[in-house]
Design an enzyme around this catalytic site. Structure first.
Site, PDB file in Angstrom:
ATOM      1  N   GLU A 271       8.553 -13.444  34.988  1.00  0.00           N
ATOM      2  CA  GLU A 271       7.336 -14.183  35.311  1.00  0.00           C
ATOM      3  C   GLU A 271       7.395 -15.630  34.836  1.00  0.00           C
ATOM      4  OE1 GLU A 271       6.323  -9.839  35.144  1.00  0.00           O
ATOM      5  OE2 GLU A 271       7.407 -11.220  33.803  1.00  0.00           O
TER       6      GLU A 271
ATOM      7  N   LYS B 251      18.050   7.402  40.469  1.00  0.00           N
ATOM      8  CA  LYS B 251      16.607   7.519  40.383  1.00  0.00           C
ATOM      9  C   LYS B 251      16.150   8.684  41.262  1.00  0.00           C
ATOM     10  CE  LYS B 251      12.595   4.450  40.225  1.00  0.00           C
ATOM     11  NZ  LYS B 251      12.097   3.085  40.489  1.00  0.00           N
TER      12      LYS B 251
ATOM     13  N   ARG C 214       2.563 -12.941  30.390  1.00  0.00           N
ATOM     14  CA  ARG C 214       3.910 -13.194  29.885  1.00  0.00           C
ATOM     15  C   ARG C 214       4.362 -14.616  30.171  1.00  0.00           C
ATOM     16  NH1 ARG C 214       6.821  -7.836  29.914  1.00  0.00           N
ATOM     17  NH2 ARG C 214       8.702  -8.894  30.596  1.00  0.00           N
TER      18      ARG C 214
END
Length: 644
Positions: free
Chosen positions: A371, A285, A399
């Protein structure tokens, strides 16, 4: 700021059609120029930086090898798609990222044929790519579904649900696992790359297919034993046994920045009849930009910055951020209450739970991008006597709605929901706007739903939630900084279902009553100033609660005012709908009371500055004034004056 980078090769590649005409040895230069262009663009617009830098070579290789847009390339989350946008015909607008009228910070179907599927939430890519693959297979069309999913997104169950259903797609489905955080099986230089090329080659797969046909003629037990031996032997050398069990042919791990390794493997996969295939690519990253490589978390999302120094543009000092107020308040309260726990779904700093975790690490839980699990986990904690706080963005809590209903509300368990990013969120646009939580929570039996008007109210609501053990309770607050009100030395427990008068007198006759829920209170005050300057006496109530309603306060205001206006940062079905229902049920409108509801419009509002978004939504002070004047049937000149 610096001068734009020199990009002679990138200048010749406006779309993948031109990219595929390059020689393989030119791809390294193209990637370097693409990375430089992306860094320069984000330095002027702000946005997601580290994730895009990590997939520059992967982006180039995918468009070089596969026939996009016929092969449907789906980026999971989409925040890493800036290099993709630059080489798919949008380079001329790349410096408009996340601005009003500009490019979205995520993939978006309406922007380009190269964005076949819009995404800004995690873990949807494999399901969508599988849909594209199966549609082409069923209709006899060429083209694959290619999903690029990060290792973090693999913490969501939806990714595995899709993989478990992928076998029918055959070689039409290709999944790229972009392992940029915690390598599942670290690559070991040239040997790893060689093995990946070998097991993806047509020669190996041809021999594997021949052997498979031969083995099928043996006994069932021998067939199974040989198949397992091949699978586990390859798994021990390269990793990937889990994916094999889900029906994928696993290739990798390979260095996602080495085009000499990456391109041949992708070509082998493109040309094979084996499938579905998962290619495990290891990337860094922030690759290629030292500040982002050294501090990937701080350069995930950035404001404008200096390319040379990496120094970020600093905003003016101001009130504390809402998320930090919540995190610090909860940590303070947890000092004396060992039952308080905090749960976040891969957003510790975004929700302020990182501040709680520093002081109470044993009671802080980051469940990953899960979630659904997080909400039910909180329900289990609550059922066992703990005081759990599920700190989740409004748009992400959607969600887990079934778990909110089934596992929390029906069982009346005291889970505390700290709902961050409530309302419109500026540059992140419609996918991250917290538009629906008032509606989808206030409709549920047993729920208490609060909205903080400012940072001091957030302190009180956090404490109120701690002390509320009778059932589920939620409080919402916006993105960004508070409004600058004095902070309380000691939090107060609010009386459930009771609002407060912040201007005027609920019992004193006046023309206008404004019932505000949440962070539009400051705009309501500005509107009241304008109305009173026009001779229209105005009372303002901060309702605090969308559920239960302060019915006594509403009734008193309805009987003493000519016009009642509700205002909230949520979709239809929230405070306004509940007030109207109560007023009509109680006959409060029979005497000529005018009730007007102000809420988010029935549209998805694209990225822009928050101020402009609220103008589009017609939830700023002039719109409140206009709503009142229209209700009172003032002349059109007065209405135009209100807009000015």
């Amino acid at each position: 700021m610096t001068n734009s980078p020199v990009t002679p090769l990138l200048d010749q590649v406006p779309t993948p059609n031109e990219l595929r005409k390059l020689k393989p040895e030119q791809l390294r230069q193209l990637s370097d120029e693409l990375r430089a262009e992306m860094i320069d663009a984000v330095s002027t617009s702000g946005g997601h930086l580290g994730s895009g830098l990590g997939v520059v070579e992967l982006t180039v290789a995918l468009h070089y090898v596969f026939n996009t847009p016929e092969d449907r390339l789906v980026w999971d989350v989409g925040h890493q798609c800036y290099p993709h946008k630059i080489i798919t015909g949008r380079r001329d607008r790349i410096r408009t990222l996340r601005q009003g009228g500009g490019l979205s910070g995520f993939t978006k179907r309406s922007e380009s044929e190269y964005d076949p599927f819009g995404a800004a939430h995690s873990s949807t890519s494999i399901s969508a790519a599988l849909g594209f693959a199966m549609a082409n297979k069923l209709s006899g069309k060429p083209g694959r579904g290619i999903a690029v999913i990060g290792d973090g997104a693999m913490s969501a169950g939806m990714a595995y649900e899709a993989m478990n259903n992928a076998a029918q797609a055959g070689n039409r489905l290709v999944v790229i696992l972009n392992d940029n955080d915690m390598s599942i099986a670290p690559p070991v230089g040239g040997l790893s790359a060689y093995l990946a090329r070998m097991v993806s080659s047509s020669e190996y797969l041809g021999l594997r297919s021949l052997a498979s046909r031969a083995v099928k003629k043996m006994s069932r037990r021998m067939h199974d034993a040989i198949g397992k031996a091949e699978e586990y032997t390859r798994g021990m050398v390269t990793g990937g046994t889990l994916f094999e069990e889900l029906g994928f042919y696993y290739v990798g791990p390979i260095d996602g920045h080495n085009l000499d390794h990456l391109v041949p493997v992708l070509e082998n996969v493109r040309d094979t009849s084996e499938g579905p295939v998962l290619i495990h690519v290891v990337t860094t990253k922030g690759k290629g930009y030292a500040p982002a490589e050294e501090s990937a978390d701080k350069y995930h999302g950035v404001p404008k910055f200096n390319v040379v120094t990496g120094e970020k543009q600093k905003g003016s000092a101001g009130p504390p951020a809402y998320q930090n107020v919540f995190g610090d308040t909860l940590a303070d309260l947890a000092d004396s209450d060992k039952r308080i726990c905090a749960i976040t779904a891969a957003m510790p700093s975004g929700t302020g739970i990182d501040r709680f975790a520093k002081r109470h690490p044993e009671r802080s839980f980051d469940v990953g991008i899960a979630e659904q699990h997080g909400v039910t986990f909180a329900a289990g904690l609550a059922a066992q006597g703990m005081r759990p706080f599920a700190a989740i963005y409004s748009t992400f809590l959607q969600r887990a709605y079934d778990q909110v209903v089934h596992d929390v509300a029906i069982q009346n368990l005291p889970v505390r929901f700290a709902i961050d990013r409530a309302g419109l969120v500026g540059a992140d646009g419609s996918t991250h706007a917290g538009s629906f939580d008032i509606t989808y929570l206030a409709t549920l039996p047993n729920f208490v739903v609060m909205a903080a008007a400012d940072e001091a109210e957030l302190v009180h609501m956090t404490y109120t939630a701690v002390e509320h053990d009778e059932g589920p309770i939620a409080f919402r607050y916006p993105r960004g900084n508070g409004v600058g009100v004095p902070m309380p030395e000691t939090p107060q427990k609010l009386e459930i279902g009771k609002g407060r008068i912040v201007r005027g007198d609920a019992n004193k006759p006046a023309k206008v009553a404004i019932l505000s829920l949440g962070a539009r209170l400051e705009e309501a005050k500005k509107a009241a100033d304008t109305l009173e300057a026009k001779g229209l006496s105005t009372t303002i109530a901060d309702m605090r609660f969308a559920k239960p309603l302060d019915e006594d306060l509403i009734a008193r205001l309805a009987r003493s005012h000519e016009v009642v206006v509700t205002i909230e940062e949520g979709a239809i079905g929230g405070l306004g709908a509940h007030v109207l229902t109560f007023a009509t049920d109680e006959g409060l409108t029979d005497a000529g009371l005018k009730i007007r509801t102000m809420r988010l419009p029935d549209i998805f509002i694209d990225q822009d500055s928050p101020e402009k978004q609220y103008d589009i939504a017609k939830l700023n002070a002039p719109h409140i004034v206009e709503t009142v004047l229209k209700a009172l049937k003032h002349n059109s000149a007065s209405v135009e004056e209100a807009r000015a």
